[in-house]
Design an enzyme around this catalytic site. Structure first.
Site, PDB file in Angstrom:
ATOM      1  N   ASP A  13      -8.401  17.813 -52.391  1.00  0.00           N
ATOM      2  CA  ASP A  13      -7.202  16.972 -52.344  1.00  0.00           C
ATOM      3  C   ASP A  13      -5.965  17.869 -52.287  1.00  0.00           C
ATOM      4  O   ASP A  13      -5.694  18.628 -53.221  1.00  0.00           O
ATOM      5  CB  ASP A  13      -7.184  16.103 -53.618  1.00  0.00           C
ATOM      6  CG  ASP A  13      -6.057  15.091 -53.623  1.00  0.00           C
ATOM      7  OD1 ASP A  13      -5.354  14.961 -52.605  1.00  0.00           O
ATOM      8  OD2 ASP A  13      -5.888  14.446 -54.675  1.00  0.00           O
ATOM      9  N   ASP A 108      -5.080  13.432 -46.767  1.00  0.00           N
ATOM     10  CA  ASP A 108      -5.040  14.687 -47.534  1.00  0.00           C
ATOM     11  C   ASP A 108      -6.194  14.830 -48.510  1.00  0.00           C
ATOM     12  O   ASP A 108      -6.142  15.671 -49.399  1.00  0.00           O
ATOM     13  CB  ASP A 108      -3.718  14.779 -48.296  1.00  0.00           C
ATOM     14  CG  ASP A 108      -3.651  13.797 -49.445  1.00  0.00           C
ATOM     15  OD1 ASP A 108      -4.173  12.684 -49.294  1.00  0.00           O
ATOM     16  OD2 ASP A 108      -3.098  14.159 -50.492  1.00  0.00           O
ATOM     17  N   GLU A 109      -7.219  14.039 -48.355  1.00  0.00           N
ATOM     18  CA  GLU A 109      -8.231  13.980 -49.411  1.00  0.00           C
ATOM     19  C   GLU A 109      -9.583  13.624 -48.808  1.00  0.00           C
ATOM     20  O   GLU A 109      -9.665  12.744 -47.959  1.00  0.00           O
ATOM     21  CB  GLU A 109      -7.774  12.876 -50.366  1.00  0.00           C
ATOM     22  CG  GLU A 109      -8.567  12.706 -51.605  1.00  0.00           C
ATOM     23  CD  GLU A 109      -8.075  11.478 -52.381  1.00  0.00           C
ATOM     24  OE1 GLU A 109      -8.860  10.944 -53.141  1.00  0.00           O
ATOM     25  OE2 GLU A 109      -6.917  11.056 -52.192  1.00  0.00           O
TER      26      GLU A 109
HETATM   27 MG   LIG Z   1      -3.255  14.653 -52.556  1.00  0.00          MG
END
Ligand SMILES: [Mg+2]
Length: 375
Positions: A13, A108-109
Site C-alpha cells: 500500500d 495504490d494498494e
Molecule cells: Mg495507500
C-alpha cells in the site's frame, strides 16, 4: 496436498498516494501540508492528505472546508488522476514482475500471492525487493505487510506506515494480532468496536478467546469469519481481475448521519474509491449501486444503469447521489453507506479484447473495498 497449504501473501500500500505523487513531482511541496481534493467552498472532500497535513488532524474523506479549518496553511491541490494512474501502472508492473496473482484494491494498494516465488527466494527478500524497486521507479514509499493470509497481511502493512515493512512469521498470526485493538480487524467498524468495548473486548486477543457460539450470537452469519480472522486464520484467495464482478466501497459511520451535505461528501469519497479500483483493473462499470443502512439497521440497495460504462468518479458520484437523494427524509439517519459498480467492460479502446470470457451466469464473488483511513 494438505488442506491448507502454506501461502505467502503480501499486502502492499503506497503511503499517502496522491499527496506523495504531488510532493514527488513538485519538490516545493515536500515537507508541506498538502491536501489533495475538491474545493473548500463547495462540497469537496479530501482525497489524500500528506503526513504533514495529518498532524493537524486532516484525513481522507473529511470535507475540505473542515480540513482548511484544521490546517489553514494547508496547500490544496486538485487531483491529477491521469498522473496517478500512470504511477499506479508502474507500481503494478513491479508487482507483476514478482507474481501473476495480484488483486488490486485501488490505484495504490494490492494483495499479492507470492507463494510460487517464495519457493525460490526468501519471502522477506521479495518484500524488500518490492519496496526498493517501487522507490527506484517511482520515488514513492510503499508499506508492505507479509503474512500467510490476506487479513493479517493488510493489518501488517498498516502498522508501521509510512515506508513500513512488517513480517508476521508463519504460525505467529494469532500472537501478532492479540495486542492490537479490535477495530483493526476487517469488518469491525466503529459501532461494532464500541459494542465490543462495552462487553470488555478491547483487543483482537480478547476477541479470539471468546467461545465459538458467542461469535454466532454476536455477529450472526459473519460470526465464523470474524472468529477465524481474530485467530489469524484466513484462507481467502487473492483474486485476480477476472474474478471480480462487482466493486464496491462502503463505510460505517461513527455516529449516524442525516445531513445531506455530509452524506454527499461521503458519496463523493466512496465513488472516488470505486473509480480508482475500476481504473486499476482497467475496467468500467455500467450499473451504479448504493447500499444504505438506516439507524434502525434497515438495509437496502438502490441501483441505476447508465447509458454507457464509466470509471469516472464524478459520473459515479452523480448517479449514486441521485439514488441516495431520493431516500433522504426528515428524521431519517444513516448508519452505513456504500457505493458500488457492476456490469463491467473494458473502456472503449482500439484493439481492446473482452475482459472476461467466463460464462455470464457464473456466480460472481463480489468483494469489498474497505475505506482506508490512511489513504
Ligand atoms: Mg495507500
Amino acid at each position: 496436498m494438505p488442506q491448507n497449504p502454506l501461502r505467502y501473501i503480501i499486502h502492499a500500500d503506497l503511503d499517502a498516494f496522491y499527496a506523495a505523487v504531488e510532493q514527488h513531482d513538485n519538490p516545493e511541496l515536500r515537507g508541506q501540508p498538502v491536501m489533495v481534493g475538491g474545493r473548500p467552498d463547495g462540497r469537496g472532500v479530501v482525497a489524500t492528505a500528506s503526513y504533514e497535513a495529518r498532524k493537524f488532524g486532516v484525513h481522507s474523506a473529511m470535507p475540505m472546508a473542515t480540513a482548511v479549518r484544521h490546517c489553514p496553511d494547508g496547500i490544496i491541490i486538485r487531483p491529477r488522476f491521469d498522473r496517478y494512474r500512470a504511477v499506479s501502472a508502474q507500481v503494478m508492473a513491479v508487482f507483476r514482475s514478482v507474481t501473476d496473482v495480484i488483486e488490486p484494491q485501488s490505484l495504490d494498494e494490492a494483495y499479492l500471492d507470492i507463494t510460487p516465488a517464495a519457493a525460490l527466494r526468501a519471502p522477506l527478500a521479495i518484500a524488500i525487493d518490492i519496496k526498493e524497486r517501487v522507490a527506484q521507479e517511482t520515488g514513492l514509499a510503499i508499506s508492505v505487510g507479509l503474512a500467510t493470509g490476506k487479513c493479517v497481511a493488510k493489518i501488517a502493512s498498516d502498522l508501521q506506515k509510512p515506508d513500513g515493512l512488517v513480517v508476521v512469521p508463519v504460525g505467529a498470526e494469532a500472537e501478532f494480532l492479540a495486542p492490537l485493538p479490535v477495530g483493526k480487524l476487517a469488518g469491525i467498524g466503529p459501532k461494532s468496536a464500541a459494542r465490543l468495548h462495552a462487553d470488555g473486548v478491547r483487543t483482537i486477543g480478547d476477541l479470539a478467546q471468546m467461545p465459538d457460539d458467542w461469535f454466532d450470537r454476536t455477529f450472526g452469519k459473519r460470526g465464523r469469519s470474524v472468529r477465524d480472522h481474530a485467530r489469524g486464520i484466513d484462507d481467502s484467495p487473492v483474486q485476480t481481475t477476472r474474478a471480480a464482478k462487482s466493486i464496491s466501497s462502503e463505510t460505517t459511520f461513527g455516529a449516524d448521519i442525516s445531513d445531506a451535505a455530509e452524506l454527499r461528501a461521503v458519496v463523493q469519497q466512496l465513488s472516488g474509491k470505486v473509480a480508482d479500483a475500476l481504473a486499476s483493473k482497467d475496467i468500467a462499470g455500467r450499473t451504479v449501486t448504493v447500499k444504505i443502512r438506516l439507524s434502525d439497521y434497515t438495509t437496502f440497495t438502490r441501483q441505476q444503469t447508465l447509458s454507457d460504462t464509466t470509471n469516472d468518479a464524478s459520473i459515479i458520484a452523480t448517479a449514486a447521489w441521485m439514488l441516495l437523494e431520493r431516500e433522504l427524509a426528515p428524521q431519517r439517519a444513516f448508519r452505513l453507506l456504500g457505493v458500488g459498480a457492476s456490469g463491467f467492460s473494458q473502456p472503449d479502446r482500439a484493439g481492446a479484447k473482452p475482459l472476461d470470457d467466463a460464462p455470464a451466469n457464473q456466480t460472481p464473488p463480489a468483494y469489498q473495498l474497505a475505506l482506508p483511513v490512511d489513504g
